[in-house]
Enzyme design. Sequence first.
Site, PDB file in Angstrom:
ATOM      1  N   LYS A 211       0.839  -1.200   0.000  1.00  0.00           N
ATOM      2  CA  LYS A 211       0.000   0.000   0.000  1.00  0.00           C
ATOM      3  C   LYS A 211       0.874   1.251   0.000  1.00  0.00           C
ATOM      4  O   LYS A 211       0.694   2.158  -0.803  1.00  0.00           O
ATOM      5  CB  LYS A 211      -0.911  -0.048   1.232  1.00  0.00           C
ATOM      6  N   GLU A 217      10.527  -4.644   4.549  1.00  0.00           N
ATOM      7  CA  GLU A 217      10.639  -6.039   4.109  1.00  0.00           C
ATOM      8  C   GLU A 217      10.341  -6.170   2.621  1.00  0.00           C
ATOM      9  O   GLU A 217      11.049  -6.842   1.875  1.00  0.00           O
ATOM     10  CB  GLU A 217       9.642  -6.926   4.887  1.00  0.00           C
ATOM     11  N   GLY A 272      -4.921  -2.373   5.295  1.00  0.00           N
ATOM     12  CA  GLY A 272      -4.152  -3.521   4.804  1.00  0.00           C
ATOM     13  C   GLY A 272      -4.841  -4.849   5.057  1.00  0.00           C
ATOM     14  O   GLY A 272      -4.964  -5.688   4.161  1.00  0.00           O
ATOM     15  N   ARG A 273      -5.303  -5.068   6.286  1.00  0.00           N
ATOM     16  CA  ARG A 273      -5.891  -6.369   6.606  1.00  0.00           C
ATOM     17  C   ARG A 273      -7.304  -6.523   6.058  1.00  0.00           C
ATOM     18  O   ARG A 273      -7.938  -7.556   6.250  1.00  0.00           O
ATOM     19  CB  ARG A 273      -5.844  -6.607   8.115  1.00  0.00           C
ATOM     20  N   GLU A 358      -5.019  -7.599  15.049  1.00  0.00           N
ATOM     21  CA  GLU A 358      -4.497  -6.268  14.715  1.00  0.00           C
ATOM     22  C   GLU A 358      -5.636  -5.250  14.816  1.00  0.00           C
ATOM     23  O   GLU A 358      -5.416  -4.076  15.086  1.00  0.00           O
ATOM     24  CB  GLU A 358      -3.873  -6.256  13.318  1.00  0.00           C
ATOM     25  N   HIS A 389      -5.484 -34.444  16.931  1.00  0.00           N
ATOM     26  CA  HIS A 389      -4.422 -35.347  17.382  1.00  0.00           C
ATOM     27  C   HIS A 389      -3.295 -34.594  18.045  1.00  0.00           C
ATOM     28  O   HIS A 389      -2.204 -35.111  18.205  1.00  0.00           O
ATOM     29  CB  HIS A 389      -3.922 -36.181  16.205  1.00  0.00           C
ATOM     30  N   LYS A 509       9.227  -1.087  14.216  1.00  0.00           N
ATOM     31  CA  LYS A 509       9.751  -0.690  12.906  1.00  0.00           C
ATOM     32  C   LYS A 509      10.825   0.377  13.061  1.00  0.00           C
ATOM     33  O   LYS A 509      11.886   0.316  12.454  1.00  0.00           O
ATOM     34  CB  LYS A 509       8.628  -0.082  12.046  1.00  0.00           C
TER      35      LYS A 509
HETATM   36  C1  G6Q Z   1      -2.605  -4.113   8.032  1.00  0.00           C
HETATM   37  C2  G6Q Z   1      -1.377  -3.466   8.424  1.00  0.00           C
HETATM   38  C3  G6Q Z   1      -0.107  -4.120   7.925  1.00  0.00           C
HETATM   39  C4  G6Q Z   1       0.260  -3.787   6.473  1.00  0.00           C
HETATM   40  C5  G6Q Z   1       1.705  -4.195   6.224  1.00  0.00           C
HETATM   41  C6  G6Q Z   1       2.130  -3.955   4.803  1.00  0.00           C
HETATM   42  O1  G6Q Z   1      -3.715  -3.720   8.309  1.00  0.00           O
HETATM   43  O2  G6Q Z   1      -1.448  -2.126   8.097  1.00  0.00           O
HETATM   44  O3  G6Q Z   1      -0.128  -5.507   8.059  1.00  0.00           O
HETATM   45  O4  G6Q Z   1      -0.613  -4.416   5.601  1.00  0.00           O
HETATM   46  O5  G6Q Z   1       2.536  -3.521   7.107  1.00  0.00           O
HETATM   47  O6  G6Q Z   1       2.023  -2.613   4.467  1.00  0.00           O
HETATM   48  P1  G6Q Z   1       2.191  -2.132   3.002  1.00  0.00           P
HETATM   49  O7  G6Q Z   1       1.100  -2.728   2.173  1.00  0.00           O
HETATM   50  O8  G6Q Z   1       2.133  -0.644   3.032  1.00  0.00           O
HETATM   51  O9  G6Q Z   1       3.541  -2.648   2.521  1.00  0.00           O
END
Ligand code: G6Q
Length: 546
Positions: A211, A217, A272-273, A358, A389, A509
Amino acid sequence: MATTTTSQLRETAAWRALAEHAEEVRGAHLRDFFKADPARGERLTAEAEGIYLDYSKNRITDETLRLLLQLAEERGVAERRDAMFAGEHINVTEDRAVLHVALRAPKGSHIEVDGEDVVPKVHEVLDRMSAFSDRIRSGEWTGHTGRRIRNVINIGIGGSDLGPVMAYEALRHYTQRDLTFRFVSNVDGTDIVEATRDLDPEETLFIVSSKTFTTLETIRNATTAREWALSKLGDEAAVAKHFVAVSTNADEVSEFGIDTANMFGFWDWVGGRYSMDSAIGLSTMIAIGPENFRQMLAGFHAIDEHFRTTPFERNLPVLLGLLTVWYSDFFGAQTQAILPYDQYLKRFPAYLQQLTMESNGKSVTLDGQRVDYETSPVYWGEPGTNGQHSFYQLIHQGTKLIPCDFIGFDQTLNPVANHHDLLTANVFAQTEALAFGKTPEQVREEGTPEWLVPHRVFEGNRPSNTILADRLDPGTLGKLVALYEHSVFVQGAIWNVNSFDQWGVELGKVLAKRIAEELESKAEPELTHDSSTNVLIKRYRESKGR
Ligand code: G6Q
């Protein structure tokens, strides 16, 4: 939006009544509930859009339900829901609308954010995604050397990874099998190395999903992927044929070297989620095809409409959300197990961990007051029957109360011998065993020696929901995800927390960035952390130097 203070939740009439009422229910057993009301298993059920919810095996009475529904009313859950659908900035700490529901709104519907109808934009992106997916699937889109794309690697993390992986696994049955899909998220180099080692760059497409397009990462992995690709393809111009981006940040995308003509956008009102049905789902769409993707969106939308319009006593996400509040706040349940009886849903619990924890893993209210009640439980789980199990022992006979969601399907996508009957028998058997257990008398009747009786007794009274659908198709997956999204919403509304921010991931972070510089600096860095962190950094630097 109405502001409430922490104590206002505890002070609502419904909360007070629930606290008292919980004392009575705690002493009762599910066996007695079913004995007193033999039709309970037919009555305490709800069904909508092909999703059947049996919530009769919960430690609740009609009075519990009445009070929980009253709580929802007193907390203004309906008003808050309507504010979300109306595009209000309910994510107050980031001053944003929360409109994942617009991602699956049918063409022609109208949802406004800050005075602009966003539905046409959503469909414009979907149409571009469809055209691109078709070109990859048909082989029309070729790599730099003219070879067909055979491998698709999504690079992203968190919300830009978990949804795509989960959906790919869940809908594998519908995927184009001559394409290979992989998902790279971890900054651990092992992830990208193992994902690419047996692939040919000439046939590989990377989808860089981020996003913000600044996530450490993802940018690290994407850069390594580019080096890997160019090491064989040579020419910088190859990037345009082997890298596409999903992002809201066009500047960073072109800075990275990806042509923004190959960028699929979304918007700041998609968390994001909550983004697997946005352009973040591009890998899903390439895998299952645009038509199946649209079926999935239709499933999401069906539950959105159900949530938006159905009276709360028959509203599936409302019932699920209220039950979670009930166990978290009045029974001290710390966790909630998600137990899908379908191998394709193997990543569903991991996906839900982010969605739920989250979102509602918060300890201050919308207006910044410390809560004096429990918020999100820990979600966890594994697909059945494997868990039976291993950890089910604790759920059956341990000292902790663990409400469980069992998810099953009437039909299997892989009918082979009697596997599906056996699988489904286990769903029903587990919920029965958890609820009713086995009394000492029953154990004795089986001829068990007296010393062994306590070990073989199952107390029962372990609550569960059973969620059944016809079959795991794209529409059903959309419905299941939307069900949990809105259950999370209901919980957050009751607890008065912001389910849509995630400040909790920030600190790590920032610190990691600083420490990375210290680990990599040529000169001995002056370390000003605590003594523990200082030693850890020194040890690592020394070992690296050897
Ligand atoms: C989700 C969070 C988080 C996010 C990641 C990736 O709700 O905001 O999990 O999706 O940190 O972020 P980017 O899509 O910006 O790389």
